[in-house]
Write a protein that holds these residues in place. Structure first.
Motif, short mmCIF file in Angstrom:
data_model
loop_
_atom_site.label_atom_id
_atom_site.label_comp_id
_atom_site.label_asym_id
_atom_site.label_seq_id
_atom_site.Cartn_x
_atom_site.Cartn_y
_atom_site.Cartn_z
N GLU A 86 -13.34 5.30 -10.96
CA GLU A 86 -12.26 5.68 -11.86
C GLU A 86 -12.82 6.57 -12.96
O GLU A 86 -13.85 6.27 -13.56
N TYR A 87 -12.13 7.70 -13.21
CA TYR A 87 -12.56 8.60 -14.27
C TYR A 87 -11.65 8.53 -15.49
O TYR A 87 -12.03 8.98 -16.55
N GLY A 88 -10.45 8.01 -15.31
CA GLY A 88 -9.53 7.89 -16.44
C GLY A 88 -8.89 9.20 -16.84
O GLY A 88 -8.39 9.33 -17.96
N LEU A 89 -8.90 10.18 -15.94
CA LEU A 89 -8.28 11.46 -16.25
C LEU A 89 -6.76 11.33 -16.21
O LEU A 89 -6.20 10.45 -15.55
N GLU A 90 -6.10 12.24 -16.91
CA GLU A 90 -4.64 12.25 -16.92
C GLU A 90 -4.12 12.43 -15.50
O GLU A 90 -4.66 13.22 -14.72
N ASP A 91 -3.10 11.69 -15.13
CA ASP A 91 -2.46 11.73 -13.81
C ASP A 91 -3.31 11.16 -12.69
O ASP A 91 -2.99 11.35 -11.51
N GLU A 92 -4.41 10.45 -13.01
CA GLU A 92 -5.21 9.80 -11.98
C GLU A 92 -4.38 8.68 -11.35
O GLU A 92 -3.70 7.94 -12.04
N VAL A 93 -4.43 8.60 -10.02
CA VAL A 93 -3.65 7.59 -9.29
C VAL A 93 -4.63 6.68 -8.56
O VAL A 93 -5.54 7.15 -7.87
N LEU A 130 -6.30 5.57 5.68
CA LEU A 130 -5.28 6.61 5.76
C LEU A 130 -3.91 6.12 5.33
O LEU A 130 -3.14 6.86 4.73
N ARG A 131 -3.60 4.87 5.61
CA ARG A 131 -2.31 4.31 5.16
C ARG A 131 -2.24 4.26 3.64
O ARG A 131 -1.25 4.66 3.03
N ALA A 132 -3.31 3.79 2.99
CA ALA A 132 -3.34 3.73 1.53
C ALA A 132 -3.23 5.13 0.93
O ALA A 132 -2.51 5.35 -0.06
N ILE A 133 -3.92 6.09 1.52
CA ILE A 133 -3.89 7.46 1.00
C ILE A 133 -2.51 8.07 1.16
O ILE A 133 -1.96 8.66 0.21
N THR A 134 -1.90 7.97 2.34
CA THR A 134 -0.58 8.58 2.54
C THR A 134 0.48 7.90 1.68
O THR A 134 1.36 8.57 1.15
N ASP A 135 0.37 6.58 1.49
CA ASP A 135 1.30 5.88 0.60
C ASP A 135 1.16 6.38 -0.83
O ASP A 135 2.15 6.62 -1.53
N ALA A 136 -0.08 6.55 -1.29
CA ALA A 136 -0.33 7.01 -2.67
C ALA A 136 0.16 8.45 -2.85
O ALA A 136 0.75 8.78 -3.88
N LEU A 137 -0.08 9.29 -1.86
CA LEU A 137 0.38 10.68 -1.96
C LEU A 137 1.90 10.76 -1.98
O LEU A 137 2.49 11.57 -2.70
N GLU A 138 2.54 9.91 -1.19
CA GLU A 138 4.01 9.84 -1.21
C GLU A 138 4.49 9.39 -2.59
O GLU A 138 5.45 9.95 -3.13
N HIS A 139 3.82 8.42 -3.17
CA HIS A 139 4.17 7.92 -4.51
C HIS A 139 4.05 9.04 -5.56
O HIS A 139 4.89 9.15 -6.46
N ASP A 160 0.66 2.51 12.99
CA ASP A 160 1.49 2.46 14.19
C ASP A 160 2.96 2.21 13.88
O ASP A 160 3.83 2.70 14.59
N GLU A 161 3.25 1.45 12.84
CA GLU A 161 4.64 1.12 12.50
C GLU A 161 5.19 2.00 11.39
O GLU A 161 6.19 1.66 10.76
N THR A 162 4.54 3.15 11.14
CA THR A 162 5.00 4.07 10.11
C THR A 162 5.41 5.40 10.75
O THR A 162 5.26 5.59 11.96
N ASP A 163 5.88 6.31 9.92
CA ASP A 163 6.23 7.65 10.39
C ASP A 163 5.04 8.59 10.36
O ASP A 163 5.17 9.77 10.71
#
Length: 188
Positions: A86-93, A130-139, A160-163
């Protein structure tokens, strides 16, 4: 036979906790990564990926970095590395990465709503990363143009159960202590 296929068939196999793993330069950094193999993979990724109007390549540390760097150099698309610090930069997710092997926090910087991104990783195994990354990018509101992994290990994944469709270059399994190619052209 292409270099990627040959390198996987020649990969050393190790056993850890009753599970057999292949050791490969793309997924492990050993044996050494030959430039010809990296170049072949990069060219195949360019041919397979939807790179139209992509703003950024997004990859998790650490084993996606070398592949994504090569892709960035060949396409002039900037690279964003998802870090375990964690860097604590603005907009860090922050996101929680859960795989079959571990759980950890990861952090995305420099991706904003409306960015068109390609996600690239070395191996699709459980799909947790990849699931965590795609969920975070969607967020965040990013537009995920494509999701790619160089190698897919046999078995079900959390995607498998996602789009989310993951394009791969080659699919493998480890059977009786040897790498078996299950699809030499991958998915997608």
């Amino acid at each position: 036979m292409d270099r990627l296929k040959r390198s996987l068939l020649d990969a050393p196999i190790i056993e850890k906790d009753g599970y057999h793993y292949f050791v490969h330069p793309i997924s492990d950094g050993v044996p050494m990564l030959e430039p010809e193999l990296l170049r072949e993979i990069t060219i195949r990724l360019i041919r397979k990926a939807d790179l139209d109007d992509v703003d950024k390549i997004v990859t998790p540390a650490a084993m996606g970095i070398h592949i994504s760097t090569a892709l960035s150099l060949m396409t002039d698309i900037p690279l964003v590395v998802i870090r375990k610090r964690e860097y604590g930069l603005e907009d860090e997710v922050s996101l929680t990465q859960q795989t079959g092997y571990s759980e950890s926090e990861m952090y995305i910087n420099d991706v904003q709503a409306g960015d068109r991104v390609v996600v690239l990783d070395d191996v699709l195994s459980t799909g947790g990363t990849l699931r965590a990354i795609t969920d975070a990018l969607e967020h965040v509101g990013a537009d995920v143009a494509d999701v790619l992994a160089v190698i897919k290990k046999a078995g079900p994944t959390e995607l498998d159960e996602t789009d989310v469709e993951v394009k791969t270059l080659i699919n493998v399994d480890v059977v009786d202590g040897e790498v078996v190619i299950t699809d030499e052209h991958g998915d997608g």
